[in-house]
Design a protein around this motif. Sequence first.
Motif, PDB file in Angstrom:
ATOM      1  N   LYS A 297       0.805  -1.218   0.000  1.00  0.00           N
ATOM      2  CA  LYS A 297       0.000   0.000   0.000  1.00  0.00           C
ATOM      3  C   LYS A 297       0.846   1.280   0.000  1.00  0.00           C
ATOM      4  O   LYS A 297       0.304   2.373  -0.025  1.00  0.00           O
ATOM      5  CB  LYS A 297      -0.941   0.018   1.215  1.00  0.00           C
ATOM      6  N   TYR A 298       2.173   1.110   0.045  1.00  0.00           N
ATOM      7  CA  TYR A 298       3.049   2.288   0.058  1.00  0.00           C
ATOM      8  C   TYR A 298       2.782   3.189  -1.148  1.00  0.00           C
ATOM      9  O   TYR A 298       2.674   4.410  -1.022  1.00  0.00           O
ATOM     10  CB  TYR A 298       4.524   1.876   0.040  1.00  0.00           C
ATOM     11  N   ASN A 299       2.679   2.558  -2.308  1.00  0.00           N
ATOM     12  CA  ASN A 299       2.489   3.349  -3.531  1.00  0.00           C
ATOM     13  C   ASN A 299       1.168   4.098  -3.532  1.00  0.00           C
ATOM     14  O   ASN A 299       1.076   5.203  -4.065  1.00  0.00           O
ATOM     15  CB  ASN A 299       2.583   2.446  -4.765  1.00  0.00           C
ATOM     16  N   ASN A 300       0.141   3.505  -2.926  1.00  0.00           N
ATOM     17  CA  ASN A 300      -1.157   4.185  -2.817  1.00  0.00           C
ATOM     18  C   ASN A 300      -1.022   5.475  -2.014  1.00  0.00           C
ATOM     19  O   ASN A 300      -1.578   6.519  -2.387  1.00  0.00           O
ATOM     20  CB  ASN A 300      -2.198   3.278  -2.147  1.00  0.00           C
ATOM     21  N   LEU A 301      -0.274   5.381  -0.912  1.00  0.00           N
ATOM     22  CA  LEU A 301      -0.080   6.547  -0.058  1.00  0.00           C
ATOM     23  C   LEU A 301       0.745   7.618  -0.778  1.00  0.00           C
ATOM     24  O   LEU A 301       0.379   8.797  -0.784  1.00  0.00           O
ATOM     25  CB  LEU A 301       0.612   6.133   1.241  1.00  0.00           C
ATOM     26  N   VAL A 302       1.837   7.190  -1.407  1.00  0.00           N
ATOM     27  CA  VAL A 302       2.716   8.131  -2.103  1.00  0.00           C
ATOM     28  C   VAL A 302       1.976   8.866  -3.218  1.00  0.00           C
ATOM     29  O   VAL A 302       2.172  10.068  -3.432  1.00  0.00           O
ATOM     30  CB  VAL A 302       3.951   7.395  -2.670  1.00  0.00           C
ATOM     31  N   SER A 303       1.108   8.157  -3.926  1.00  0.00           N
ATOM     32  CA  SER A 303       0.375   8.777  -5.034  1.00  0.00           C
ATOM     33  C   SER A 303      -0.540   9.904  -4.574  1.00  0.00           C
ATOM     34  O   SER A 303      -0.937  10.759  -5.377  1.00  0.00           O
ATOM     35  CB  SER A 303      -0.436   7.727  -5.793  1.00  0.00           C
ATOM     36  N   LYS A 304      -0.875   9.901  -3.286  1.00  0.00           N
ATOM     37  CA  LYS A 304      -1.753  10.955  -2.735  1.00  0.00           C
ATOM     38  C   LYS A 304      -0.964  12.110  -2.146  1.00  0.00           C
ATOM     39  O   LYS A 304      -1.550  13.117  -1.733  1.00  0.00           O
ATOM     40  CB  LYS A 304      -2.652  10.366  -1.633  1.00  0.00           C
ATOM     41  N   MET A 305       0.349  11.974  -2.096  1.00  0.00           N
ATOM     42  CA  MET A 305       1.184  13.005  -1.471  1.00  0.00           C
ATOM     43  C   MET A 305       1.711  13.962  -2.539  1.00  0.00           C
ATOM     44  O   MET A 305       2.651  13.651  -3.262  1.00  0.00           O
ATOM     45  CB  MET A 305       2.344  12.355  -0.707  1.00  0.00           C
ATOM     46  N   ARG A 306       1.095  15.122  -2.635  1.00  0.00           N
ATOM     47  CA  ARG A 306       1.510  16.141  -3.604  1.00  0.00           C
ATOM     48  C   ARG A 306       1.520  17.499  -2.915  1.00  0.00           C
ATOM     49  O   ARG A 306       0.608  17.813  -2.161  1.00  0.00           O
ATOM     50  CB  ARG A 306       0.565  16.177  -4.803  1.00  0.00           C
ATOM     51  N   TYR A 307       2.558  18.274  -3.159  1.00  0.00           N
ATOM     52  CA  TYR A 307       2.637  19.557  -2.465  1.00  0.00           C
ATOM     53  C   TYR A 307       2.616  20.728  -3.427  1.00  0.00           C
ATOM     54  O   TYR A 307       2.963  20.606  -4.601  1.00  0.00           O
ATOM     55  CB  TYR A 307       3.877  19.606  -1.568  1.00  0.00           C
ATOM     56  N   LYS A 308       2.175  21.872  -2.893  1.00  0.00           N
ATOM     57  CA  LYS A 308       2.115  23.103  -3.674  1.00  0.00           C
ATOM     58  C   LYS A 308       3.365  23.946  -3.461  1.00  0.00           C
ATOM     59  O   LYS A 308       3.971  24.421  -4.411  1.00  0.00           O
ATOM     60  CB  LYS A 308       0.874  23.914  -3.285  1.00  0.00           C
ATOM     61  N   ARG A 309       3.736  24.110  -2.183  1.00  0.00           N
ATOM     62  CA  ARG A 309       4.909  24.956  -1.910  1.00  0.00           C
ATOM     63  C   ARG A 309       5.383  24.774  -0.473  1.00  0.00           C
ATOM     64  O   ARG A 309       4.624  24.320   0.393  1.00  0.00           O
ATOM     65  CB  ARG A 309       4.580  26.429  -2.156  1.00  0.00           C
ATOM     66  N   HIS A 310       6.626  25.127  -0.260  1.00  0.00           N
ATOM     67  CA  HIS A 310       7.242  25.139   1.063  1.00  0.00           C
ATOM     68  C   HIS A 310       6.815  26.430   1.760  1.00  0.00           C
ATOM     69  O   HIS A 310       6.852  27.498   1.147  1.00  0.00           O
ATOM     70  CB  HIS A 310       8.758  25.090   0.886  1.00  0.00           C
ATOM     71  N   VAL A 311       6.361  26.346   3.013  1.00  0.00           N
ATOM     72  CA  VAL A 311       5.824  27.530   3.696  1.00  0.00           C
ATOM     73  C   VAL A 311       6.400  27.651   5.110  1.00  0.00           C
ATOM     74  O   VAL A 311       7.078  26.750   5.602  1.00  0.00           O
ATOM     75  CB  VAL A 311       4.272  27.467   3.785  1.00  0.00           C
ATOM     76  N   GLY A 312       6.087  28.776   5.761  1.00  0.00           N
ATOM     77  CA  GLY A 312       6.454  28.985   7.155  1.00  0.00           C
ATOM     78  C   GLY A 312       5.518  28.233   8.093  1.00  0.00           C
ATOM     79  O   GLY A 312       4.565  27.593   7.657  1.00  0.00           O
ATOM     80  N   LYS A 313       5.744  28.349   9.384  1.00  0.00           N
ATOM     81  CA  LYS A 313       5.011  27.532  10.353  1.00  0.00           C
ATOM     82  C   LYS A 313       3.691  28.133  10.830  1.00  0.00           C
ATOM     83  O   LYS A 313       2.820  27.402  11.316  1.00  0.00           O
ATOM     84  CB  LYS A 313       5.888  27.264  11.581  1.00  0.00           C
ATOM     85  N   VAL A 314       3.505  29.438  10.708  1.00  0.00           N
ATOM     86  CA  VAL A 314       2.364  30.094  11.352  1.00  0.00           C
ATOM     87  C   VAL A 314       1.024  29.578  10.835  1.00  0.00           C
ATOM     88  O   VAL A 314       0.176  29.112  11.608  1.00  0.00           O
ATOM     89  CB  VAL A 314       2.445  31.633  11.172  1.00  0.00           C
ATOM     90  N   GLN A 315       0.824  29.631   9.526  1.00  0.00           N
ATOM     91  CA  GLN A 315      -0.457  29.216   8.961  1.00  0.00           C
ATOM     92  C   GLN A 315      -0.743  27.735   9.180  1.00  0.00           C
ATOM     93  O   GLN A 315      -1.865  27.365   9.566  1.00  0.00           O
ATOM     94  CB  GLN A 315      -0.504  29.561   7.461  1.00  0.00           C
ATOM     95  N   PRO A 316       0.227  26.831   8.965  1.00  0.00           N
ATOM     96  CA  PRO A 316      -0.025  25.409   9.242  1.00  0.00           C
ATOM     97  C   PRO A 316      -0.400  25.118  10.693  1.00  0.00           C
ATOM     98  O   PRO A 316      -1.292  24.315  10.962  1.00  0.00           O
ATOM     99  CB  PRO A 316       1.300  24.745   8.868  1.00  0.00           C
ATOM    100  N   GLU A 317       0.281  25.768  11.632  1.00  0.00           N
ATOM    101  CA  GLU A 317      -0.025  25.523  13.049  1.00  0.00           C
ATOM    102  C   GLU A 317      -1.435  26.000  13.392  1.00  0.00           C
ATOM    103  O   GLU A 317      -2.151  25.358  14.169  1.00  0.00           O
ATOM    104  CB  GLU A 317       1.007  26.219  13.937  1.00  0.00           C
ATOM    105  N   LYS A 318      -1.848  27.120  12.798  1.00  0.00           N
ATOM    106  CA  LYS A 318      -3.219  27.602  13.006  1.00  0.00           C
ATOM    107  C   LYS A 318      -4.221  26.612  12.423  1.00  0.00           C
ATOM    108  O   LYS A 318      -5.257  26.318  13.031  1.00  0.00           O
ATOM    109  CB  LYS A 318      -3.408  28.970  12.355  1.00  0.00           C
ATOM    110  N   ALA A 319      -3.899  26.086  11.230  1.00  0.00           N
ATOM    111  CA  ALA A 319      -4.793  25.129  10.576  1.00  0.00           C
ATOM    112  C   ALA A 319      -4.908  23.842  11.392  1.00  0.00           C
ATOM    113  O   ALA A 319      -5.988  23.246  11.469  1.00  0.00           O
ATOM    114  CB  ALA A 319      -4.276  24.821   9.172  1.00  0.00           C
TER     115      ALA A 319
END
Length: 267
Positions: free
Chosen positions: A185-207
Amino acid sequence: MATKKKKSKLRFYIVVGLIAFFSIYIIGFFAASKIDTKEEDNKLVREENVADSTLPLLSQLESSGKVYISDEKTDTNIKIEKDRWTDYKYYFNEFSRVRNAISFEPTYSGYSSNGIKFSTDLDFLKVYTVEKEEFYKIPVSQKKDFEKVINESIYTSFDFAINDKKWKSVHISKGQDVKNIHKWKYNNLVSKMRYKRHVGKVQPEKARDKSKYNYSVYIDGEGFSIRIDTMGPNYIKIISGKNGEYVAYYEVYNDMYKYIKENIFKE
């Protein structure tokens, strides 16, 4: 009457001729101006390229658009994020150029999109092409911090995190509820992992604080461990290092979050 008509026609032809002449002159003038401007621009570009080729290799490396790095644990070249590359360049300014290295066995190697290669053993930085090479001494006081910048750029990179060829075991937790992920199932998980951009910590921690469900993906690999925390559906936090000292945040597509929530935990 005939004479008047001939004079009128003559005046008409003269006016039309003058208009045509000035029209052709104006069009020709602007066309020539554009050609001259284009030639001038090309000349400047040629001069700029000549100037660039005379710069030190380290300066050419710093100006590169894309840079990749790897070490003995990675079987792929990891793209260095732009803000991470800014951290590299900060330390480059502290290095002093020397004639050569006394001894040199690199532990990290990389290359740039403009054809410059580099490697380091954390005592020296070597920057080179087929034609020439430069060596820079890394100050002892900068060595540990520079090593952290390199390791963080590799072991919290998205490219490294999704390299399932290096995975040995994976489990996902939500509090005390833990699900083991089978290798097929590793490939199933990897296929769902896509990123838009590298960001700072403030917004993710709030989310993360606002999200009802959050999950942690634990990946053990060949000589490394990674934890990926979901921070709501649109952000993740990647943590690695022996003491979790390497950290990065990314804005992601929500495919991974939905897959874990609906397919792994059936929520």
